[in-house]
Scaffold this motif. Structure first.
Motif, mmCIF file in Angstrom:
data_model
loop_
_atom_site.group_PDB
_atom_site.id
_atom_site.type_symbol
_atom_site.label_atom_id
_atom_site.label_comp_id
_atom_site.label_asym_id
_atom_site.label_seq_id
_atom_site.Cartn_x
_atom_site.Cartn_y
_atom_site.Cartn_z
ATOM 1 N N ILE A 173 -3.327 4.257 -2.073
ATOM 2 C CA ILE A 173 -3.856 5.478 -1.450
ATOM 3 C C ILE A 173 -4.117 5.245 0.028
ATOM 4 N N HIS A 174 -4.770 4.141 0.356
ATOM 5 C CA HIS A 174 -5.094 3.868 1.762
ATOM 6 C C HIS A 174 -3.842 3.536 2.574
ATOM 7 N N ALA A 175 -2.866 2.866 1.968
ATOM 8 C CA ALA A 175 -1.604 2.588 2.670
ATOM 9 C C ALA A 175 -0.873 3.889 2.981
ATOM 10 N N GLU A 176 -0.859 4.809 2.023
ATOM 11 C CA GLU A 176 -0.195 6.100 2.248
ATOM 12 C C GLU A 176 -0.893 6.889 3.340
ATOM 13 N N GLY A 178 0.066 5.781 6.746
ATOM 14 C CA GLY A 178 1.490 5.862 7.065
ATOM 15 C C GLY A 178 2.295 4.639 6.673
ATOM 16 N N ARG A 179 1.778 3.851 5.729
ATOM 17 C CA ARG A 179 2.488 2.643 5.330
ATOM 18 C C ARG A 179 2.925 2.745 3.865
ATOM 19 N N ALA A 180 3.361 3.909 3.469
ATOM 20 C CA ALA A 180 3.783 4.096 2.075
ATOM 21 C C ALA A 180 4.979 3.210 1.764
#
Length: 105
Positions: free
Chosen positions: A94-97, A100-102
């Motif tokens: 969730i935090h990566a998405e 912007g690091r999905a």
């Protein structure tokens, strides 16, 4: 009165009593995640898993894992430890998405 409470909780010392309270607190946190999920889903009229669900899962799971360690219950320890991995991974995704690091796999 103390004897009645301790008997009902199956404890024989203050240490056991405190750990039972810790376990109950963990279970309440764990239950709160379902209430949050239900309320949000009802408001949106669709099934939703809010980020708070994963934080309550992690908090409740961590407290219950601590309780399971104290109880030395291998089944409970295994069950909670596997859940913790899943909760942490979901929060990571969730935090990566959001940053912007999905995953682009």
């Amino acid at each position: 009165m103390r004897e009645i409470v301790w008997s009902a909780l199956h404890v024989e010392s203050w240490t056991e009593f405190i750990w039972v309270l810790v376990g109950l607190a963990g279970q309440l946190l764990f239950t709160a995640r379902f209430l949050v999920q239900w309320i949000v889903s009802e408001r949106q009229k669709r099934s939703v898993i809010p980020v708070a669900f994963w934080y309550f899962s992690l908090g409740g799971g961590a407290v219950l894992f601590s309780y399971a360690l104290w109880r030395r219950d291998p089944v409970f320890i295994l069950g909670q430890s596997m859940g913790l991995v899943i909760y942490i991974r979901n929060l990571w995704l969730i935090h990566a998405e959001r940053n912007g690091r999905a995953y682009q796999g």
